[in-house]
Design a protein around this motif. Structure first.
Motif, PDB file in Angstrom:
ATOM      1  N   SER A 147       0.827  -1.219   0.000  1.00 34.64           N
ATOM      2  CA  SER A 147       0.000   0.000   0.000  1.00 34.64           C
ATOM      3  C   SER A 147       0.861   1.270   0.000  1.00 34.64           C
ATOM      4  CB  SER A 147      -0.940   0.016   1.206  1.00 34.64           C
ATOM      5  OG  SER A 147      -0.187   0.075   2.401  1.00 34.64           O
ATOM      6  N   CYS A 148       2.162   1.124   0.329  1.00 32.96           N
ATOM      7  CA  CYS A 148       3.086   2.279   0.310  1.00 32.96           C
ATOM      8  C   CYS A 148       3.651   2.531  -1.082  1.00 32.96           C
ATOM      9  CB  CYS A 148       4.272   2.045   1.247  1.00 32.96           C
ATOM     10  SG  CYS A 148       3.846   1.624   2.922  1.00 32.96           S
ATOM     11  N   MET A 149       3.412   1.620  -2.017  1.00 34.64           N
ATOM     12  CA  MET A 149       4.070   1.697  -3.322  1.00 34.64           C
ATOM     13  C   MET A 149       3.397   2.727  -4.207  1.00 34.64           C
ATOM     14  SD  MET A 149       6.639   0.619  -4.810  1.00 34.64           S
ATOM     15  CE  MET A 149       7.037   1.686  -6.194  1.00 34.64           C
ATOM     16  N   ASP A 150       4.152   3.762  -4.556  1.00 36.30           N
ATOM     17  CA  ASP A 150       3.629   4.834  -5.412  1.00 36.30           C
ATOM     18  C   ASP A 150       4.369   4.789  -6.755  1.00 36.30           C
ATOM     19  OD1 ASP A 150       2.702   7.134  -6.596  1.00 36.30           O
ATOM     20  OD2 ASP A 150       2.989   8.420  -4.839  1.00 36.30           O
ATOM     21  N   TYR A 151       3.833   3.996  -7.673  1.00 41.10           N
ATOM     22  CA  TYR A 151       4.496   3.816  -8.969  1.00 41.10           C
ATOM     23  C   TYR A 151       4.620   5.127  -9.744  1.00 41.10           C
ATOM     24  CZ  TYR A 151       4.255  -1.287  -8.498  1.00 41.10           C
ATOM     25  OH  TYR A 151       4.416  -2.584  -8.077  1.00 41.10           O
ATOM     26  N   GLN A 152       3.579   5.959  -9.680  1.00 39.80           N
ATOM     27  CA  GLN A 152       3.616   7.200 -10.449  1.00 39.80           C
ATOM     28  C   GLN A 152       4.712   8.136  -9.941  1.00 39.80           C
ATOM     29  OE1 GLN A 152       1.816   7.785 -13.327  1.00 39.80           O
ATOM     30  NE2 GLN A 152       3.329   9.415 -13.490  1.00 39.80           N
ATOM     31  N   LEU A 153       4.897   8.177  -8.630  1.00 37.97           N
ATOM     32  CA  LEU A 153       5.962   9.025  -8.076  1.00 37.97           C
ATOM     33  C   LEU A 153       7.337   8.541  -8.556  1.00 37.97           C
ATOM     34  CD1 LEU A 153       6.842  11.350  -6.230  1.00 37.97           C
ATOM     35  CD2 LEU A 153       7.100   9.668  -4.409  1.00 37.97           C
ATOM     36  N   ILE A 154       7.544   7.222  -8.563  1.00 40.31           N
ATOM     37  CA  ILE A 154       8.821   6.671  -9.032  1.00 40.31           C
ATOM     38  C   ILE A 154       9.034   7.022 -10.501  1.00 40.31           C
ATOM     39  CG2 ILE A 154      10.129   4.540  -9.435  1.00 40.31           C
ATOM     40  CD1 ILE A 154       9.939   5.254  -6.476  1.00 40.31           C
ATOM     41  N   LYS A 155       7.967   6.892 -11.309  1.00 44.37           N
ATOM     42  CA  LYS A 155       8.070   7.264 -12.729  1.00 44.37           C
ATOM     43  C   LYS A 155       8.453   8.738 -12.875  1.00 44.37           C
ATOM     44  CE  LYS A 155       5.187   4.176 -15.475  1.00 44.37           C
ATOM     45  NZ  LYS A 155       3.899   3.947 -16.122  1.00 44.37           N
ATOM     46  N   ASN A 156       7.806   9.588 -12.077  1.00 47.35           N
ATOM     47  CA  ASN A 156       8.090  11.028 -12.147  1.00 47.35           C
ATOM     48  C   ASN A 156       9.545  11.317 -11.747  1.00 47.35           C
ATOM     49  OD1 ASN A 156       5.405  11.156 -12.752  1.00 47.35           O
ATOM     50  ND2 ASN A 156       4.836  12.579 -11.138  1.00 47.35           N
ATOM     51  N   LEU A 157      10.008  10.628 -10.703  1.00 45.38           N
ATOM     52  CA  LEU A 157      11.382  10.822 -10.237  1.00 45.38           C
ATOM     53  C   LEU A 157      12.377  10.408 -11.322  1.00 45.38           C
ATOM     54  CD1 LEU A 157      13.474  11.453  -8.017  1.00 45.38           C
ATOM     55  CD2 LEU A 157      13.137   9.132  -7.155  1.00 45.38           C
ATOM     56  N   ILE A 158      12.125   9.271 -11.961  1.00 47.38           N
ATOM     57  CA  ILE A 158      13.013   8.799 -13.040  1.00 47.38           C
ATOM     58  C   ILE A 158      13.028   9.808 -14.187  1.00 47.38           C
ATOM     59  CG2 ILE A 158      13.327   7.005 -14.812  1.00 47.38           C
ATOM     60  CD1 ILE A 158      12.066   5.025 -12.705  1.00 47.38           C
ATOM     61  N   TRP A 159      11.852  10.323 -14.536  1.00 47.24           N
ATOM     62  CA  TRP A 159      11.747  11.307 -15.622  1.00 47.24           C
ATOM     63  C   TRP A 159      12.528  12.580 -15.279  1.00 47.24           C
ATOM     64  CZ3 TRP A 159       9.669  16.266 -16.162  1.00 47.24           C
ATOM     65  CH2 TRP A 159       9.516  16.716 -17.485  1.00 47.24           C
ATOM     66  N   LEU A 160      12.357  13.063 -14.045  1.00 43.55           N
ATOM     67  CA  LEU A 160      13.056  14.286 -13.619  1.00 43.55           C
ATOM     68  C   LEU A 160      14.571  14.095 -13.667  1.00 43.55           C
ATOM     69  CD1 LEU A 160      10.770  15.187 -10.601  1.00 43.55           C
ATOM     70  CD2 LEU A 160      11.156  16.682 -12.585  1.00 43.55           C
ATOM     71  N   VAL A 187       9.582  -4.474 -11.994  1.00 38.93           N
ATOM     72  CA  VAL A 187       8.741  -3.480 -12.692  1.00 38.93           C
ATOM     73  C   VAL A 187       9.493  -2.153 -12.788  1.00 38.93           C
ATOM     74  CG1 VAL A 187       6.563  -2.193 -12.633  1.00 38.93           C
ATOM     75  CG2 VAL A 187       6.627  -4.579 -11.852  1.00 38.93           C
ATOM     76  N   ILE A 188      10.059  -1.712 -11.646  1.00 44.92           N
ATOM     77  CA  ILE A 188      10.784  -0.439 -11.613  1.00 44.92           C
ATOM     78  C   ILE A 188      12.047  -0.522 -12.473  1.00 44.92           C
ATOM     79  CG2 ILE A 188      12.011   1.193 -10.112  1.00 44.92           C
ATOM     80  CD1 ILE A 188      10.095   0.271  -7.840  1.00 44.92           C
ATOM     81  N   THR A 196      21.559   3.808 -15.091  1.00 41.44           N
ATOM     82  CA  THR A 196      20.872   4.162 -13.844  1.00 41.44           C
ATOM     83  C   THR A 196      20.636   2.929 -12.982  1.00 41.44           C
ATOM     84  OG1 THR A 196      19.777   5.963 -15.030  1.00 41.44           O
ATOM     85  CG2 THR A 196      18.875   5.383 -12.888  1.00 41.44           C
ATOM     86  N   ALA A 197      20.216   1.844 -13.609  1.00 42.20           N
ATOM     87  CA  ALA A 197      19.970   0.599 -12.861  1.00 42.20           C
ATOM     88  C   ALA A 197      21.232   0.146 -12.131  1.00 42.20           C
ATOM     89  CB  ALA A 197      19.476  -0.494 -13.797  1.00 42.20           C
ATOM     90  N   GLY A 198      22.391   0.410 -12.741  1.00 43.13           N
ATOM     91  CA  GLY A 198      23.665   0.030 -12.144  1.00 43.13           C
ATOM     92  C   GLY A 198      24.011   0.833 -10.897  1.00 43.13           C
ATOM     93  N   LYS A 199      23.302   1.924 -10.679  1.00 39.00           N
ATOM     94  CA  LYS A 199      23.570   2.767  -9.501  1.00 39.00           C
ATOM     95  C   LYS A 199      22.694   2.396  -8.309  1.00 39.00           C
ATOM     96  CE  LYS A 199      24.987   6.641 -12.425  1.00 39.00           C
ATOM     97  NZ  LYS A 199      24.660   7.986 -12.926  1.00 39.00           N
TER      98      LYS A 199
END
Length: 222
Positions: A147-160, A187-188, A196-199
Motif C-alpha cells: 500500500s506504500c508503493m507509489d508507482y507514479q511518483l517513481i516514474k516522475n522521479l526517473i523522468w526528472l 517493474v521499476i 541508472t539501474a547500475g547505480k
C-alpha cells in the motif's frame, strides 16, 4: 562507491560552451557552468542534443517555478515524505532520504512531485561540484507494504532525473527491503536505463551501509 564520470570530448565541450555563451549573453538566467554542460553532454551524447536539453530544462525551470517552490504549501505538507540531510555520504555527496512507509498512492501527485523537485534542487545546491556533482538517494523500506508503493511518483522521479537533473544520481541505496519488494523491483528496473539501474544498490545491513554512509546520519523522526 564513487563511479568515475565518463570523460567528455573536449571539442564537444568547447562547441557547447560557445553555443551556450551566445544564449547566456542575451539572457544570463540561461547560464550553466562547465560541470553542468559536461553532465548534459554525458547524458545526451551529442552537442546538439545536449544544447536542446539544456534549453528545455531552462524553460521547464522557469514555467514550473523551481526557484520559487520553497514558499509553496506543498513543501510543508509533504515534509515527512523525504528530507535532504544535513550530512553527506562517504564520498561527499548530498543525501536525500525517503522513508517508504510514509508514502501511498492516496496523495496529490502534482503537489508531491513539486516537493520532490524541491528536494532534488536543494540537494544539488549542496554539491561541492569540484569534489562530486552527484547525489545519493536513500530509499528506506522499513515498514514497507504494497500500500506504500507509489508507482507514479517513481516514474516522475526517473523522468526528472533523466530530463532535468541528468547525471545527478550517483547512488541509490535501498535499505531494509522486505521480501514483497522482490516482486516490485523488476517493474521499476524495467523503467531504468542500464546506467541508472547500475547505480541502485540493495544494502543488506549496517556493515554494508557503512561502505556508503555513516548510519547515524539517517533520521529517526520520520
Amino acid at each position: 562507491m564513487e563511479m568515475e564520470a565518463a570523460p567528455v570530448n573536449p571539442a564537444d565541450l568547447a562547441a557547447l560552451k560557445e553555443r551556450m555563451k551566445i544564449i547566456a549573453d542575451a539572457d544570463p538566467k540561461q547560464y550553466h557552468n562547465e560541470f553542468s554542460l559536461k553532465r548534459y553532454l554525458r547524458a545526451f551524447k551529442t552537442v546538439d542534443a545536449a544544447f536542446q536539453a539544456i534549453l528545455k530544462t531552462n524553460k521547464w525551470r522557469e514555467e514550473y517555478g523551481v526557484d520559487r517552490l520553497a514558499d509553496q504549501p506543498a513543501i510543508a505538507a509533504n515534509a515527512n515524505k523525504a528530507r535532504v540531510l544535513r550530512h553527506r555520504d562517504c564520498t561527499g555527496r548530498p543525501v536525500i532520504y525517503i522513508p517508504a512507509k510514509n508514502h501511498s498512492s492516496e496523495r496529490d501527485i502534482d503537489e508531491l512531485t513539486k516537493f520532490i523537485v524541491y528536494c532534488l534542487d536543494e540537494a544539488c545546491k549542496k554539491c561541492f561540484e569540484e569534489v562530486t556533482d552527484n547525489l545519493c538517494i536513500v530509499f528506506d523500506l522499513a515498514g514497507f507494504s504494497t500500500s506504500c508503493m507509489d508507482y507514479q511518483l517513481i516514474k516522475n522521479l526517473i523522468w526528472l532525473l533523466s530530463k532535468h537533473f541528468p547525471e545527478r544520481l550517483g547512488a541509490c541505496l535501498v535499505l531494509n527491503a522486505p521480501m514483497v519488494f522482490s516482486t516490485i523491483w523488476p517493474v521499476i528496473k524495467a523503467w531504468l536505463d542500464e546506467n541508472t539501474a547500475g547505480k541502485v544498490v540493495f544494502v543488506s545491513g549496517e556493515e554494508d551501509l557503512c561502505k556508503y554512509l555513516i548510519p547515524d546520519i539517517l533520521p529517526t523522526d520520520m
